[in-house]
Every structure is written in C-alpha cells, then in structure tokens.
Motif scaffolding. Structure first.
Motif, short mmCIF file in Angstrom:
data_model
loop_
_atom_site.label_atom_id
_atom_site.label_comp_id
_atom_site.label_asym_id
_atom_site.label_seq_id
_atom_site.Cartn_x
_atom_site.Cartn_y
_atom_site.Cartn_z
N CYS A 26 -5.12 -17.79 -51.89
CA CYS A 26 -6.31 -18.65 -52.07
C CYS A 26 -7.17 -18.71 -50.80
CB CYS A 26 -5.91 -20.05 -52.52
SG CYS A 26 -5.10 -21.04 -51.26
N ALA A 56 -1.38 -25.50 -51.92
CA ALA A 56 -2.09 -25.38 -53.20
C ALA A 56 -1.31 -24.53 -54.21
CB ALA A 56 -3.47 -24.79 -52.98
N ASP A 57 -0.73 -23.41 -53.75
CA ASP A 57 -0.09 -22.49 -54.71
C ASP A 57 1.29 -22.02 -54.27
OD1 ASP A 57 -0.70 -20.63 -52.67
OD2 ASP A 57 -2.68 -20.31 -53.55
N CYS A 70 -3.16 -18.31 -46.16
CA CYS A 70 -2.65 -18.03 -47.51
C CYS A 70 -3.39 -16.82 -48.06
CB CYS A 70 -2.84 -19.22 -48.44
SG CYS A 70 -2.40 -18.81 -50.15
ZN LIG Z 1 -2.83 -20.69 -51.29
#
Ligand SMILES: [Zn+2]
Length: 222
Positions: free
Chosen positions: A138, A155-156, A135
């Motif tokens: 992050c 997570a995002d 990613c």
């Molecule tokens: Zn991420």
C-alpha cells in the motif's frame, strides 16, 4: 472555489508524502506521486528494459530524466477534471520541471498554485531516512522513531521492508543532489512568486496548519 494546485519539494523524508495526503484529504485533491508511480511501474514488469533502467536509478537515488517525470504527470493530469485540483508529491525537482509546472499553471490562469518547500536540516533527512520502513503493497511508510520495532503494515499486515534507496550512501547522495539540483528550482519558483517556505521540523499537525494558513490567505485574497 478555484481548484488548488500544489507541489511539494524538500529533502528525503521531509514529510512531503504525509503533508500531501493531509492537503489532498482536506481539499479533495488528486495526488500525483511520481515516486510511487515509478515504483509501481518497476514492480508491474520488473524484467522490462525500462523497468530495469528505472530501478537502477531509483535504487541509487538518481533523479530520473525529466521527460519521464512529465510523462508520469500528464498521464494522470490529462485524465482529470481540472476543477478538482492536484497535489504533486515530490515534484518538481529539476529546474526544467519547475519551469514546466509554472508554465502549465500560468497557462491555465490558475493563481492558486503553490509549491511548498518543507525545510529540514541535512542531518534530520539522514536520520529520518535510516528510520524509514516501507509497505510494498500500500506504499505506506513508517518511522521507527514513532513506531519502535514495527515489522508489519498496520493497514494490510504486509511485512515492511527497508527501501533499497534507504542506505547511507544513497541517502547522502540524495541530499547532495537536492542541494545541487533542487535548490536552483526553488530559487526559480521564488522568482515566480509561487514558492512558500515551511519549517518541516515539528509535529505533523502543526506543519499542516502552517501550510493551510498560506493557502487560506491566498484564497481570501482572490
Ligand atoms: Zn500496507
């Protein structure tokens, strides 16, 4: 309790990042990841001469000069309260980096200095690197082995990418470079009594337990 200073060495994808994070969470340590710092540096100002030169090296799996690694370490380290303790993820690599680390932490009279070598076979490093997805936001990494078909960060929700340095040629080069350049560092740290061998193959929790056992034994001796 005295602060813990720990470094992690090991071939590509031996689990350094994962184990560094577990250790940092448990003992409230600051993580210094030269790899992530370099990638952030490159993304921040991609057209800058230094960024382009660094990107070339990182993409080709070439170790950047130790002076730059030192700059990255100390730009973070000197801002910290030394009582907090630090985990260096993916450091030291070159012999001179191992020597510098040993010198600094002996000067600080810190006997809770550990460098863990997460041992995995060359083939394991190769397979894990080919399975890695990253990613860019992050910096979390995923393995297709554990998350088959994963395309977005949990997570995002950013779309995961294959890092430029995760291609067969570069992975092979990284393994070769490890065997030529990092093994002498490991031998040096062994001679200093601060190198601990840990088997990097097996469940993450079990490896973390083995690392913690080494730390606990040392703390109890003090
Ligand atoms: Zn991420």
């Amino acid at each position: 309790m005295k602060p813990i200073y720990a470094g992690f060495v090991g071939k590509g994808n031996c689990g350094k990042g994962t184990q560094a994070k577990i250790l940092a969470d448990k003992y409230n340590l600051q993580i210094i990841s030269t790899g992530s710092m370099l990638r952030e540096w490159i993304l921040k100002d991609p057209n800058n001469f230094w960024s382009q030169k660094l990107k070339q090296d990182v993409d080709n799996g070439i170790l950047v000069p130790s002076a730059i690694v030192f700059y990255l370490w100390f730009s973070k380290l000197l801002l910290l309260d030394y009582r907090q303790g630090v985990v260096f993820e993916g450091s030291p690599r070159m012999l001179i980096e191992g020597q510098a680390m040993a010198e600094v932490f002996k000067w600080m009279a810190n006997n809770q200095f550990f460098v863990f070598n997460l041992n995995i076979p060359d083939e394991e490093s190769y397979t894990r690197s080919m399975n890695r997805r990253y990613c860019p936001v992050c910096h979390k990494t995923y393995s297709l082995a554990f998350n088959p078909g994963i395309t977005h960060c949990q997570a995002d929700n950013t779309e995961l990418i294959i890092r430029n340095d995760d291609n067969p040629e570069v992975i092979k080069h990284r393994i070769q470079e490890f065997n030529e350049l990092v093994i002498p560092t490991i031998e040096f740290l062994k001679s200093q009594g601060v190198l601990y061998e840990v088997n990097g193959v097996g469940p993450v929790e079990e490896i973390a337990k083995n690392i913690d056992k080494i730390i606990q034994e040392k703390i109890n001796q003090a």
